[in-house]
Write a protein that holds these residues in place. Structure first.
Motif, mmCIF file in Angstrom:
data_model
loop_
_atom_site.group_PDB
_atom_site.id
_atom_site.type_symbol
_atom_site.label_atom_id
_atom_site.label_comp_id
_atom_site.label_asym_id
_atom_site.label_seq_id
_atom_site.Cartn_x
_atom_site.Cartn_y
_atom_site.Cartn_z
ATOM 1 N N LEU A 1 -5.334 7.795 8.657
ATOM 2 C CA LEU A 1 -4.515 7.341 7.534
ATOM 3 C C LEU A 1 -3.404 6.400 8.009
ATOM 4 O O LEU A 1 -3.189 5.332 7.448
ATOM 5 C CB LEU A 1 -3.911 8.545 6.795
ATOM 6 N N ASN A 2 -2.709 6.806 9.085
ATOM 7 C CA ASN A 2 -1.555 6.008 9.511
ATOM 8 C C ASN A 2 -1.944 4.765 10.307
ATOM 9 O O ASN A 2 -1.369 3.703 10.084
ATOM 10 C CB ASN A 2 -0.592 6.885 10.321
ATOM 11 N N PHE A 3 -2.934 4.908 11.201
ATOM 12 C CA PHE A 3 -3.274 3.743 12.039
ATOM 13 C C PHE A 3 -4.329 2.856 11.374
ATOM 14 O O PHE A 3 -4.081 1.690 11.066
ATOM 15 C CB PHE A 3 -3.717 4.187 13.438
ATOM 16 N N THR B 1 0.862 -1.187 0.000
ATOM 17 C CA THR B 1 0.000 0.000 0.000
ATOM 18 C C THR B 1 0.898 1.237 0.000
ATOM 19 O O THR B 1 2.020 1.199 0.504
ATOM 20 C CB THR B 1 -0.957 0.041 1.218
ATOM 21 N N GLY B 2 0.413 2.307 -0.584
ATOM 22 C CA GLY B 2 1.271 3.489 -0.739
ATOM 23 C C GLY B 2 2.433 3.169 -1.658
ATOM 24 O O GLY B 2 3.494 3.783 -1.593
ATOM 25 N N GLY B 3 2.215 2.205 -2.541
ATOM 26 C CA GLY B 3 3.300 1.682 -3.378
ATOM 27 C C GLY B 3 3.789 2.652 -4.444
ATOM 28 O O GLY B 3 4.844 2.427 -5.043
ATOM 29 N N ALA C 1 -5.981 0.609 -7.937
ATOM 30 C CA ALA C 1 -6.361 1.835 -7.241
ATOM 31 C C ALA C 1 -7.283 1.503 -6.070
ATOM 32 O O ALA C 1 -8.306 0.838 -6.248
ATOM 33 C CB ALA C 1 -7.058 2.786 -8.208
ATOM 34 N N ALA C 2 -6.903 1.909 -4.882
ATOM 35 C CA ALA C 2 -7.760 1.715 -3.700
ATOM 36 C C ALA C 2 -7.308 2.661 -2.604
ATOM 37 O O ALA C 2 -6.118 2.951 -2.466
ATOM 38 C CB ALA C 2 -7.672 0.274 -3.195
ATOM 39 N N ASN C 3 -8.288 3.126 -1.843
ATOM 40 C CA ASN C 3 -8.015 3.972 -0.682
ATOM 41 C C ASN C 3 -7.912 3.046 0.535
ATOM 42 O O ASN C 3 -8.834 2.258 0.788
ATOM 43 C CB ASN C 3 -9.187 4.957 -0.534
ATOM 44 N N GLU D 1 7.573 13.195 -0.691
ATOM 45 C CA GLU D 1 6.477 14.146 -0.978
ATOM 46 C C GLU D 1 5.781 14.626 0.292
ATOM 47 O O GLU D 1 5.506 15.807 0.457
ATOM 48 C CB GLU D 1 5.432 13.484 -1.891
ATOM 49 N N GLN D 2 5.501 13.672 1.213
ATOM 50 C CA GLN D 2 4.663 14.020 2.351
ATOM 51 C C GLN D 2 5.368 14.936 3.350
ATOM 52 O O GLN D 2 4.716 15.671 4.075
ATOM 53 C CB GLN D 2 4.101 12.762 3.024
ATOM 54 N N ASN D 3 6.725 14.922 3.414
ATOM 55 C CA ASN D 3 7.357 15.797 4.403
ATOM 56 C C ASN D 3 8.076 17.002 3.776
ATOM 57 O O ASN D 3 8.665 17.812 4.482
ATOM 58 C CB ASN D 3 8.299 15.001 5.327
ATOM 59 N N GLY E 1 14.277 6.617 9.680
ATOM 60 C CA GLY E 1 14.650 7.941 10.183
ATOM 61 C C GLY E 1 14.094 8.962 9.202
ATOM 62 O O GLY E 1 12.920 8.909 8.840
ATOM 63 N N PHE E 2 14.927 9.834 8.694
ATOM 64 C CA PHE E 2 14.411 10.926 7.852
ATOM 65 C C PHE E 2 14.839 10.782 6.406
ATOM 66 O O PHE E 2 16.028 10.666 6.102
ATOM 67 C CB PHE E 2 14.823 12.270 8.454
ATOM 68 N N PHE E 3 13.842 10.713 5.563
ATOM 69 C CA PHE E 3 14.003 10.550 4.122
ATOM 70 C C PHE E 3 13.178 11.660 3.490
ATOM 71 O O PHE E 3 12.025 11.866 3.882
ATOM 72 C CB PHE E 3 13.459 9.167 3.685
#
Ligand code: NAD
Length: 282
Positions: free
Chosen positions: A136-138, A16-18, A65-67, A214-216, A209-211
């Motif tokens: 979204l995360n949990f 997911t989030g692939g 495609a799926a949410n 897009e999201q950050n 760690g930190f990469f």
């Protein structure tokens, strides 16, 4: 590009989030090891790009495609994938991230902040935004696990890898929803590992760690693309003094998915962080 190779031929992997920055690296590595990779995301165009890049390297992939927050879409995805390749053997719960509107403007409470209208303070954080990041995360980890995990349980074999974060150990300033949600992901990883321990399914997590992805990006870069104060602070707290590269997660991913390499490993969260979680800052 793989640090080492494991044999995943004949195995169906779902990521997911692939089509995200880290997710793509996971998909490509699993495909290079012979897995048939179902790339799950919401944006069809991005999915097609990832699938094409895998196929160009001789791998097997499909984009679905799926949410991750919509069980009916996940069930439809499962049916499509299973019809083609059989039950899911490897599930990587990679969808996740923070949102700017669930982020306080300042790191520390300031007595005069209530007078400044445009500030997002702890007191006016929008509950809906907090819920959407938390969900979204949990829930975005729990729901796909319910839906793809059913076939794993039926077959008595499977590997689940969740994606946690440094925020799960010690929360970063400004992002209480994301931090709390990732702490919940780490906790859920342990819970699920125990729950499935007698069902042939191993459950582990990677805590990157930190990469820079897009999201950050909005949190770490100025408009001109240079590192902002927060990015420099992160680098100052990362003993290796740099951001990670997505390919640096792959060795841990392959170790955790391979039954021969980690068959007795379940319920752990592995930091891949350039030393961030080991460093007190002094
Ligand atoms: P990214 O934004 O590049 O990828 C996230 C992916 O999730 C995107 O493809 C997005 O479309 C997808 N997604 C978002 N909401 C979705 C939904 N409702 N349904 C389906 N897909 C959805 O970010 P990334 O950094 O590659 O993130 C991958 C994972 O790694 C996330 O869980 C993130 O929290 C975690 N993580 C990232 C970092 C980092 O430094 N980048 C650090 C620790 C953890």
């Amino acid at each position: 590009m793989l640090p080492f190779s494991v044999d995943l031929s004949g195995q169906t992997a779902i990521v997911t989030g692939g089509s995200g920055v880290l997710g793509q690296a996971f998909c490509q590595a699993l495909a290079e090891c012979g897995a048939s990779v179902a790339v799950i995301g919401r944006n069809r165009e991005k999915l097609d790009q990832v699938v094409q890049s895998i196929k160009e390297l001789g791998g097997t992939a499909m984009g679905v495609a799926a949410n991750v927050l919509k069980p009916e879409e996940l069930r439809a995805a499962r049916d499509t994938i299973e019809r083609e390749w059989g039950p899911c053997r490897i599930l990587i719960n990679g969808a996740g991230g923070n949102r700017p509107n669930a982020t306080t403007t300042l790191e520390f409470h300031h007595p005069g902040e209530a007078e400044v209208r445009e500030l997002v303070t702890f007191f006016n954080l929008d509950p809906e935004s907090v819920a959407s990041v938390f969900n979204l995360n949990f829930l975005g980890t729990l729901l796909p696990t319910q839906i793809f995990g059913e076939s794993m349980v039926r077959k008595g074999q499977g590997v689940i890898i969740n994606i946690s974060s440094m925020n799960a150990y010690t929360p970063l300033t400004k992002i209480p929803a994301y931090s709390g949600a990732k702490a919940a992901v780490s906790n859920f990883t342990q819970w699920l590992a125990v729950h499935f321990s007698r069902s042939g399914i191993r459950v582990n997590a990677i805590a990157p760690g930190f990469f820079l992805t897009e999201q950050n990006r909005p949190l770490l870069l100025r408009d001109d693309g240079t590192y902002n104060e927060r990015a420099n602070k992160i680098l100052g707290q990362t003993p290796m003094n740099r951001f990670g590269r997505p390919d640096e997660l792959i060795g841990t991913l392959l170790w955790l998915v391979d039954e021969k390499a980690s068959g007795f490993v379940t319920g752990i969260v592995v930091p891949v962080d350039g030393g961030f979680s080991a460093y007190s800052g002094v």
